[in-house]
Design a protein around this motif. Structure first.
Motif, PDB file in Angstrom:
ATOM      1  N   LEU A 105      49.904   5.037 -17.482  1.00  0.00           N
ATOM      2  CA  LEU A 105      49.998   6.213 -18.345  1.00  0.00           C
ATOM      3  C   LEU A 105      50.711   5.908 -19.654  1.00  0.00           C
ATOM      4  N   THR A 106      51.725   5.067 -19.595  1.00  0.00           N
ATOM      5  CA  THR A 106      52.448   4.696 -20.821  1.00  0.00           C
ATOM      6  C   THR A 106      51.530   3.947 -21.783  1.00  0.00           C
ATOM      7  N   ILE A 107      50.785   2.984 -21.251  1.00  0.00           N
ATOM      8  CA  ILE A 107      49.835   2.255 -22.090  1.00  0.00           C
ATOM      9  C   ILE A 107      48.791   3.213 -22.659  1.00  0.00           C
ATOM     10  N   SER A 108      48.267   4.072 -21.816  1.00  0.00           N
ATOM     11  CA  SER A 108      47.233   5.019 -22.234  1.00  0.00           C
ATOM     12  C   SER A 108      47.732   5.940 -23.345  1.00  0.00           C
ATOM     13  N   LEU A 109      48.941   6.489 -23.171  1.00  0.00           N
ATOM     14  CA  LEU A 109      49.487   7.412 -24.172  1.00  0.00           C
ATOM     15  C   LEU A 109      49.767   6.691 -25.488  1.00  0.00           C
ATOM     16  N   ALA A 110      50.297   5.470 -25.416  1.00  0.00           N
ATOM     17  CA  ALA A 110      50.592   4.719 -26.639  1.00  0.00           C
ATOM     18  C   ALA A 110      49.321   4.455 -27.439  1.00  0.00           C
ATOM     19  N   VAL A 111      48.258   4.033 -26.760  1.00  0.00           N
ATOM     20  CA  VAL A 111      46.988   3.777 -27.450  1.00  0.00           C
ATOM     21  C   VAL A 111      46.386   5.082 -27.957  1.00  0.00           C
ATOM     22  N   ALA A 112      46.498   6.142 -27.163  1.00  0.00           N
ATOM     23  CA  ALA A 112      45.930   7.431 -27.564  1.00  0.00           C
ATOM     24  C   ALA A 112      46.624   7.997 -28.794  1.00  0.00           C
ATOM     25  N   LEU A 113      47.924   7.771 -28.937  1.00  0.00           N
ATOM     26  CA  LEU A 113      48.637   8.251 -30.121  1.00  0.00           C
ATOM     27  C   LEU A 113      48.123   7.566 -31.383  1.00  0.00           C
ATOM     28  N   VAL A 114      47.858   6.272 -31.273  1.00  0.00           N
ATOM     29  CA  VAL A 114      47.346   5.542 -32.437  1.00  0.00           C
ATOM     30  C   VAL A 114      45.921   5.976 -32.752  1.00  0.00           C
ATOM     31  N   VAL A 115      45.058   5.937 -31.747  1.00  0.00           N
ATOM     32  CA  VAL A 115      43.651   6.297 -31.955  1.00  0.00           C
ATOM     33  C   VAL A 115      43.519   7.770 -32.321  1.00  0.00           C
ATOM     34  N   ARG A 132      46.674  -6.336 -12.466  1.00  0.00           N
ATOM     35  CA  ARG A 132      46.091  -6.101 -13.783  1.00  0.00           C
ATOM     36  C   ARG A 132      44.885  -5.159 -13.764  1.00  0.00           C
ATOM     37  N   PRO A 133      43.918  -5.328 -12.853  1.00  0.00           N
ATOM     38  CA  PRO A 133      42.809  -4.376 -12.845  1.00  0.00           C
ATOM     39  C   PRO A 133      43.241  -2.963 -12.492  1.00  0.00           C
ATOM     40  N   VAL A 134      44.298  -2.829 -11.695  1.00  0.00           N
ATOM     41  CA  VAL A 134      44.802  -1.496 -11.348  1.00  0.00           C
ATOM     42  C   VAL A 134      45.365  -0.810 -12.589  1.00  0.00           C
ATOM     43  N   LEU A 135      46.203  -1.524 -13.319  1.00  0.00           N
ATOM     44  CA  LEU A 135      46.790  -0.956 -14.537  1.00  0.00           C
ATOM     45  C   LEU A 135      45.707  -0.653 -15.570  1.00  0.00           C
ATOM     46  N   PHE A 136      44.734  -1.542 -15.668  1.00  0.00           N
ATOM     47  CA  PHE A 136      43.645  -1.311 -16.624  1.00  0.00           C
ATOM     48  C   PHE A 136      42.879  -0.042 -16.281  1.00  0.00           C
ATOM     49  N   LEU A 137      42.536   0.136 -15.004  1.00  0.00           N
ATOM     50  CA  LEU A 137      41.748   1.307 -14.625  1.00  0.00           C
ATOM     51  C   LEU A 137      42.528   2.595 -14.861  1.00  0.00           C
ATOM     52  N   VAL A 138      43.820   2.600 -14.538  1.00  0.00           N
ATOM     53  CA  VAL A 138      44.641   3.791 -14.775  1.00  0.00           C
ATOM     54  C   VAL A 138      44.687   4.127 -16.263  1.00  0.00           C
ATOM     55  N   ALA A 139      44.961   3.123 -17.093  1.00  0.00           N
ATOM     56  CA  ALA A 139      45.047   3.350 -18.537  1.00  0.00           C
ATOM     57  C   ALA A 139      43.694   3.724 -19.126  1.00  0.00           C
ATOM     58  N   PHE A 140      42.648   3.052 -18.679  1.00  0.00           N
ATOM     59  CA  PHE A 140      41.312   3.260 -19.228  1.00  0.00           C
ATOM     60  C   PHE A 140      40.776   4.651 -18.918  1.00  0.00           C
ATOM     61  N   THR A 141      40.995   5.115 -17.698  1.00  0.00           N
ATOM     62  CA  THR A 141      40.452   6.414 -17.305  1.00  0.00           C
ATOM     63  C   THR A 141      41.248   7.594 -17.868  1.00  0.00           C
ATOM     64  N   THR A 142      42.537   7.403 -18.149  1.00  0.00           N
ATOM     65  CA  THR A 142      43.349   8.499 -18.680  1.00  0.00           C
ATOM     66  C   THR A 142      43.418   8.514 -20.199  1.00  0.00           C
ATOM     67  N   PHE A 143      42.995   7.434 -20.824  1.00  0.00           N
ATOM     68  CA  PHE A 143      43.046   7.359 -22.287  1.00  0.00           C
ATOM     69  C   PHE A 143      42.274   8.483 -22.984  1.00  0.00           C
ATOM     70  N   PRO A 144      41.019   8.804 -22.584  1.00  0.00           N
ATOM     71  CA  PRO A 144      40.306   9.894 -23.279  1.00  0.00           C
ATOM     72  C   PRO A 144      41.020  11.230 -23.188  1.00  0.00           C
ATOM     73  N   VAL A 145      41.655  11.502 -22.048  1.00  0.00           N
ATOM     74  CA  VAL A 145      42.370  12.779 -21.880  1.00  0.00           C
ATOM     75  C   VAL A 145      43.478  12.907 -22.903  1.00  0.00           C
ATOM     76  N   PHE A 146      44.295  11.868 -23.024  1.00  0.00           N
ATOM     77  CA  PHE A 146      45.384  11.893 -23.998  1.00  0.00           C
ATOM     78  C   PHE A 146      44.843  11.917 -25.430  1.00  0.00           C
ATOM     79  N   ALA A 147      43.765  11.185 -25.680  1.00  0.00           N
ATOM     80  CA  ALA A 147      43.216  11.134 -27.037  1.00  0.00           C
ATOM     81  C   ALA A 147      42.755  12.517 -27.493  1.00  0.00           C
ATOM     82  N   PHE A 148      42.042  13.221 -26.634  1.00  0.00           N
ATOM     83  CA  PHE A 148      41.595  14.569 -26.986  1.00  0.00           C
ATOM     84  C   PHE A 148      42.785  15.505 -27.191  1.00  0.00           C
TER      85      PHE A 148
END
Length: 255
Positions: A67-77, A119-135
């Motif tokens: 979630l931290t990775i996802s939110l950080a990327v979503a803030l930038v994007v 690594r694949p676990v963290l990737f899947l968590v970040a990847f799937t939650t990224f659109p939610v935070f981005a919107f």
């Protein structure tokens, strides 16, 4: 008083759910693998609490890091999307595709790409939650007060100052709202990925092993589901408390 209510209300709701759950299982005599009674789950949990606790901590770590990775990327994007209608309209189809594509369709590819393990676990968590935070970020930043924007423009405020002083604070309510959904999505992704990436620990790992055992696996399987749900409830409570503390200035938190 408000803090006590924010804790007491969800606890009351959970207790009522457990009472109804127990009653339905006992009255209808539902089979163990279909639905296990909370009393049986608690018995299994106390039979080996250290094992369930350690695996719950692993799943919680996967969720938090992802979630931290996802939110950080979503803030930038999201900041770039909020600043440009063209970028927003170009990115929206991509985000929707990520959001609606079933994980099982590409989980094997992710494991082959990133290898087995965490690594694949963290990737899947970040990847799937990224659109939610981005919107959420885009919608929140777009809701910034026009009068405040004009005021900052009148004093020649830089884009960074507008982002930090106006757009980001305006996006916080939307971010907290989307965080509630993101937590549930992150837990589901972590549980599924742990069982698919051959991780040595995690609720998803022992849950998948238990699902293959038709004789004694029901108790273990449902206990992992119970621990995952409890972890989600704790996460939602933390988000609610943080929202009340950090958004005391916002109209949504005023009595």
């Amino acid at each position: 008083m408000r803090f006590a209510r924010s804790v007491l209300a969800p606890v009351t709701g959970v207790l009522l759910l457990l009472i109804v759950w127990e009653s339905i299982v006992r009255i209808l005599a539902i089979r163990r693998f279909v639905l296990l009674a909370p009393s049986a789950i608690v018995s299994e949990l106390f039979a080996d609490p250290s094992a369930y606790w350690s695996n719950t901590v692993v799943t919680a770590r996967h969720m938090l890091i992802g979630l931290t990775i996802s939110l950080a990327v979503a803030l930038v994007v999201g900041s770039v999307m909020a600043a440009s209608r063209f970028v927003e309209e170009a990115a929206q189809p991509v985000l929707i595709v990520i959001l609606v594509t079933p994980w099982v369709a590409y989980m094997t590819s992710v494991v082959i790409w990133l290898d087995y393990g965490e690594r694949p676990v963290l990737f899947l968590v970040a990847f799937t939650t990224f659109p939610v935070f981005a919107f959420g970020v885009v919608g929140g930043m777009r809701s910034a007060d026009p009068a405040a924007r004009e005021l900052l423009a009148s004093v020649d405020a830089s884009k960074w100052e507008v982002l930090w002083r106006l757009r980001l604070p305006s996006a916080l309510p939307a971010i907290f709202t989307t965080a509630r959904f993101a937590i549930a999505l992150a837990l589901a992704a972590a549980y599924f990925a742990e069982g698919s990436a051959l991780e040595p620990r995690g609720l998803g790992v022992i849950g998948r092993r238990a699902a293959l055992d038709q004789t004694t696996g029901a108790e273990v399987l449902w206990t992992t589901i119970f621990c995952t749900a409890a972890l989600g409830i704790v996460g939602l409570m933390v988000v609610s408390i943080a929202e009340r503390v950090l958004l005391r200035w916002h109209a949504s938190q005023r009595a």
